[in-house]
Design an enzyme around this catalytic site. Sequence first.
Site, short mmCIF file in Angstrom:
data_model
loop_
_atom_site.label_atom_id
_atom_site.label_comp_id
_atom_site.label_asym_id
_atom_site.label_seq_id
_atom_site.Cartn_x
_atom_site.Cartn_y
_atom_site.Cartn_z
CE LYS A 52 59.45 94.09 -11.23
NZ LYS A 52 58.13 93.54 -10.96
CD GLN A 96 54.84 95.10 -11.61
OE1 GLN A 96 55.92 94.76 -12.07
NE2 GLN A 96 54.64 95.22 -10.30
CG ASP A 119 57.55 87.77 -10.49
OD1 ASP A 119 58.58 88.33 -10.06
OD2 ASP A 119 56.62 88.38 -11.04
#
Length: 281
Positions: A52, A96, A119
């Site tokens: 990422k 995460q 997200d």
Amino acid sequence: MAKIIDGKAISLSVKDEVKSGVEELKKQGIEVSLAVILVGNDPASGVYVNNKKKACEYCGIRSLSYELPEDTSEEKLLELIDELNGRDDVNGILVQLPLPSGINEDRVLDAISPLKDVDGFHPVNVGKLSIGKKGFVSCTPAGVIQLLKRSGIEISGKECVVIGRSNIVGKPMAMLLLKENGTVTVCHSRTADLKEVTKRADILVVAIGKPKFVDDSYVKDGAVVIDVGIHRQDNGKLCGDVDYEKVEPVASYITPVPGGVGPMTIAMLMHNCLDSVNINA
Ligand code: NAD
């Protein structure tokens, strides 16, 4: 013989578009930034976070990295999220997953401001998706829509079957296909006759989490088959939820694993980071 949907190439086009968008904003003195929080030492999570960060670098997005020890308390993590929620120089926040046991994942994800939830996991964004309002959309299913559109595959009016009903993939996938005017059916572990349903699909999206589960007996001739699954086999090679060798001869289009849906997830994350500037405006 199916046409292979090249997720690597399509993800690169998406990232290049994001890169231009980020450059445009820079000219106006606006910087796009993403805060990435990793708790603990899970090696797979470490790899995902690094990928990422690399994608951010490629797109010109500033990434702020927070690597916290395994024994970080939920309270400390919530404090950090609260601080990042309040910072004007942070557009997107990503935690995460999975988090170490002892930390309540739902509480943490709900603490991220819906305006910075790149997200697309926050209940506000999930709700917006279901009523067709603009918000952040979960990256993997958003990536699948881009794969279909950019391959010239019509969704409107088509029989779309999604196998899997997870909050991250299956459910948002169904909502997005519905938004594109597909006729959508969602199958899951309690579906009585799975093959009977999947055989109807013009577009079949498979997100079961079981290696090579779907073979040609589940697929109508000429169907478009999108494989979200990703598994490391004993021989070290990756495979999906679809038995590629058996399905490829009957499908019209198919995504390979690796190189199909996988690269799209990060590309759509970058897209969401760019979008966060408008959403925050
Ligand atoms: P999950 O385990 O949360 O959900 C799996 C779903 O499949 C469940 O809803 C379950 O009801 C359904 N299911 C299980 N067995 C079934 C059966 N026999 N028949 C019908 N339905 C069945 O998984 P997930 O998070 O949605 O992920 C699915 C797959 O996609 C996994 O392989 C995961 O690794 C992969 N994944 C890939 C990406 C990517 O970036 N490519 C992102 C997320 C997930």
